[in-house]
Design a protein around this motif. Sequence first.
Motif, mmCIF file in Angstrom:
data_model
loop_
_atom_site.group_PDB
_atom_site.id
_atom_site.type_symbol
_atom_site.label_atom_id
_atom_site.label_comp_id
_atom_site.label_asym_id
_atom_site.label_seq_id
_atom_site.Cartn_x
_atom_site.Cartn_y
_atom_site.Cartn_z
ATOM 1 N N GLU A 184 -0.660 6.602 12.445
ATOM 2 C CA GLU A 184 0.675 6.005 12.346
ATOM 3 C C GLU A 184 1.156 5.892 10.897
ATOM 4 O O GLU A 184 2.340 6.094 10.614
ATOM 5 N N LEU A 185 0.238 5.543 9.989
ATOM 6 C CA LEU A 185 0.638 5.310 8.603
ATOM 7 C C LEU A 185 0.741 6.591 7.787
ATOM 8 O O LEU A 185 1.046 6.554 6.588
ATOM 9 N N ALA A 186 0.498 7.730 8.442
ATOM 10 C CA ALA A 186 0.700 9.020 7.763
ATOM 11 C C ALA A 186 2.132 9.154 7.254
ATOM 12 O O ALA A 186 2.376 9.858 6.268
ATOM 13 N N ILE A 187 3.078 8.462 7.882
ATOM 14 C CA ILE A 187 4.479 8.544 7.429
ATOM 15 C C ILE A 187 4.650 7.972 6.022
ATOM 16 O O ILE A 187 5.621 8.313 5.329
ATOM 17 N N TYR A 188 3.728 7.116 5.602
ATOM 18 C CA TYR A 188 3.771 6.566 4.245
ATOM 19 C C TYR A 188 2.748 7.219 3.318
ATOM 20 O O TYR A 188 2.690 6.898 2.129
ATOM 21 N N GLY A 189 1.912 8.083 3.863
ATOM 22 C CA GLY A 189 0.840 8.664 3.071
ATOM 23 C C GLY A 189 -0.350 7.745 2.907
ATOM 24 O O GLY A 189 -1.236 7.994 2.090
ATOM 25 N N ALA A 226 -20.113 -9.374 21.978
ATOM 26 C CA ALA A 226 -18.878 -9.826 21.332
ATOM 27 C C ALA A 226 -18.663 -9.097 20.013
ATOM 28 O O ALA A 226 -17.565 -8.609 19.721
ATOM 29 N N TYR A 227 -19.718 -9.008 19.216
ATOM 30 C CA TYR A 227 -19.628 -8.339 17.919
ATOM 31 C C TYR A 227 -19.288 -6.858 18.076
ATOM 32 O O TYR A 227 -18.370 -6.341 17.428
ATOM 33 N N THR A 228 -20.024 -6.166 18.958
ATOM 34 C CA THR A 228 -19.777 -4.733 19.107
ATOM 35 C C THR A 228 -18.416 -4.459 19.747
ATOM 36 O O THR A 228 -17.797 -3.431 19.457
ATOM 37 N N ALA A 229 -17.937 -5.374 20.579
ATOM 38 C CA ALA A 229 -16.591 -5.204 21.137
ATOM 39 C C ALA A 229 -15.557 -5.186 20.025
ATOM 40 O O ALA A 229 -14.623 -4.372 20.028
ATOM 41 N N THR A 230 -15.727 -6.098 19.052
ATOM 42 C CA THR A 230 -14.758 -6.119 17.940
ATOM 43 C C THR A 230 -14.904 -4.888 17.066
ATOM 44 O O THR A 230 -13.901 -4.371 16.541
ATOM 45 N N LYS A 231 -16.121 -4.403 16.903
ATOM 46 C CA LYS A 231 -16.310 -3.234 16.054
ATOM 47 C C LYS A 231 -15.803 -1.958 16.736
ATOM 48 O O LYS A 231 -15.292 -1.052 16.061
ATOM 49 N N HIS A 232 -15.936 -1.880 18.060
ATOM 50 C CA HIS A 232 -15.283 -0.785 18.784
ATOM 51 C C HIS A 232 -13.768 -0.864 18.571
ATOM 52 O O HIS A 232 -13.094 0.153 18.368
ATOM 53 N N ALA A 233 -13.236 -2.074 18.624
ATOM 54 C CA ALA A 233 -11.801 -2.261 18.399
ATOM 55 C C ALA A 233 -11.417 -1.838 16.987
ATOM 56 O O ALA A 233 -10.395 -1.152 16.780
ATOM 57 N N ASN A 234 -12.213 -2.222 15.993
ATOM 58 C CA ASN A 234 -11.923 -1.834 14.615
ATOM 59 C C ASN A 234 -11.916 -0.317 14.439
ATOM 60 O O ASN A 234 -11.085 0.232 13.695
ATOM 61 N N GLU A 235 -12.831 0.364 15.116
ATOM 62 C CA GLU A 235 -12.864 1.829 15.049
ATOM 63 C C GLU A 235 -11.569 2.419 15.607
ATOM 64 O O GLU A 235 -10.956 3.306 15.000
ATOM 65 N N ALA A 236 -11.158 1.921 16.774
ATOM 66 C CA ALA A 236 -9.941 2.431 17.400
ATOM 67 C C ALA A 236 -8.720 2.117 16.556
ATOM 68 O O ALA A 236 -7.812 2.953 16.400
ATOM 69 N N MET A 237 -8.676 0.903 16.015
ATOM 70 C CA MET A 237 -7.544 0.501 15.188
ATOM 71 C C MET A 237 -7.446 1.366 13.938
ATOM 72 O O MET A 237 -6.347 1.736 13.506
ATOM 73 N N THR A 238 -8.589 1.691 13.352
ATOM 74 C CA THR A 238 -8.596 2.536 12.157
ATOM 75 C C THR A 238 -8.033 3.915 12.460
ATOM 76 O O THR A 238 -7.216 4.457 11.693
ATOM 77 N N ASP A 239 -8.455 4.507 13.579
ATOM 78 C CA ASP A 239 -7.923 5.819 13.957
ATOM 79 C C ASP A 239 -6.412 5.750 14.195
ATOM 80 O O ASP A 239 -5.654 6.630 13.770
ATOM 81 N N THR A 240 -5.970 4.701 14.883
ATOM 82 C CA THR A 240 -4.547 4.551 15.162
ATOM 83 C C THR A 240 -3.757 4.363 13.875
ATOM 84 O O THR A 240 -2.704 4.991 13.673
ATOM 85 N N LEU A 241 -4.246 3.501 12.989
ATOM 86 C CA LEU A 241 -3.553 3.264 11.721
ATOM 87 C C LEU A 241 -3.452 4.547 10.896
ATOM 88 O O LEU A 241 -2.408 4.822 10.288
ATOM 89 N N ARG A 242 -4.527 5.324 10.873
ATOM 90 C CA ARG A 242 -4.517 6.559 10.087
ATOM 91 C C ARG A 242 -3.421 7.501 10.579
ATOM 92 O O ARG A 242 -2.746 8.167 9.773
ATOM 93 N N LEU A 292 0.809 -1.217 0.000
ATOM 94 C CA LEU A 292 0.000 0.000 0.000
ATOM 95 C C LEU A 292 0.845 1.272 0.000
ATOM 96 O O LEU A 292 0.331 2.350 -0.316
ATOM 97 N N GLY A 293 2.095 1.153 0.372
ATOM 98 C CA GLY A 293 2.947 2.350 0.399
ATOM 99 C C GLY A 293 4.147 2.245 1.306
ATOM 100 O O GLY A 293 5.015 3.118 1.302
ATOM 101 N N GLY A 294 4.207 1.191 2.116
ATOM 102 C CA GLY A 294 5.329 1.040 3.039
ATOM 103 C C GLY A 294 6.633 0.675 2.371
ATOM 104 O O GLY A 294 7.715 0.902 2.931
ATOM 105 N N ASP A 295 6.560 0.101 1.170
ATOM 106 C CA ASP A 295 7.766 -0.274 0.411
ATOM 107 C C ASP A 295 8.128 0.864 -0.528
ATOM 108 O O ASP A 295 7.422 1.118 -1.510
ATOM 109 N N PRO A 296 9.242 1.563 -0.275
ATOM 110 C CA PRO A 296 9.599 2.724 -1.094
ATOM 111 C C PRO A 296 9.996 2.362 -2.521
ATOM 112 O O PRO A 296 10.067 3.247 -3.389
ATOM 113 N N ALA A 297 10.250 1.089 -2.775
ATOM 114 C CA ALA A 297 10.660 0.684 -4.117
ATOM 115 C C ALA A 297 9.476 0.636 -5.081
ATOM 116 O O ALA A 297 9.667 0.586 -6.302
#
Length: 294
Positions: free
Chosen positions: A180-185, A162-178, A132-137
């Motif tokens: 952290e991965l800004a360094i790759y655009g 159980a389902y909503t717990a995972t979806k809360h996690a997915n929301e948090a993970m998405t924010d974190t990834l956005r 997705l962008g982490g490989d500069p080559a």
Amino acid sequence: MTDLTAPALARSLLVTGASTGIGEAAARHMAARGWTVFAGVRSEKDASALRQGAAGDLRPIILDVTKPEQVEGAVATISTALGNRRLSGLLNNAGIAKMGPLAIQPLEDFEAHFTVNVFGMLRVTQAFVPLLGGDPAREGAPGRIVTITSVGGKIAAPFLGAYTATKHANEAMTDTLRRELAIYGIDAIAIGPGSVRTPIWDKAEKDNEGGLYAGSDWAASLNIFEETMLKGGKTGLPPQTIAEVVEDALSNSSPKARYAPVPDKLTNFTIASRLPKRWLDKVFIKRFGLQKKD
């Protein structure tokens, strides 16, 4: 919007959980819009069904997000197809849902949600960050990660802990990834639909047919809840509507960080998400007959 004159593989997308529902609709829609779509399915039968009537460059691949060897195989297959170009998008859609009261839900059922919805999502995401962008080559614009969460990623309903717990996690993970991965655009975006016409709740009802909770203190309330979810699965938004939101998240030059395609959004999401929790407790308790027994 998408430029339909762009060359093949200029816009490429991996969709997980593409056999049915939102994943299938998104895979078909994006292929028809000129994208090369790698559609993750779990069997050759599902792959054959997905090819039927498909428009554009739709390429089913065997991909169970819980199996590291299949994820690695998908990376190799897509990397070869891309050559030295980057993957334009990853749609994390694969997921499961099982209804049940948390107080007595078997731990293996609870764990299964995290195995697929959380660890599977992260396994695939980590594996594809280089493409997705982490490989500069690699050449081309950085890609985007779009994750299908849910209204349940913001509002926890009874019997879907159980389902909503995972979806809360997915929301948090998405924010974190956005962030952290800004360094790759690389951008990361959440789509949290409300009721959608998909088979996921039919599958959940089938899981409960064995009567696991039939003799429990929650049996009557769970029956009311099941009826509500099954009705939503028949009268909710068509998967095609979510597919069009996916396209905007992948193609818009200024996408939202989170989309909320929800039927009757004001009452089903906006107000509910702003009510004090104790007020919302009362709504759920009354609606599903969860009042304290005398």
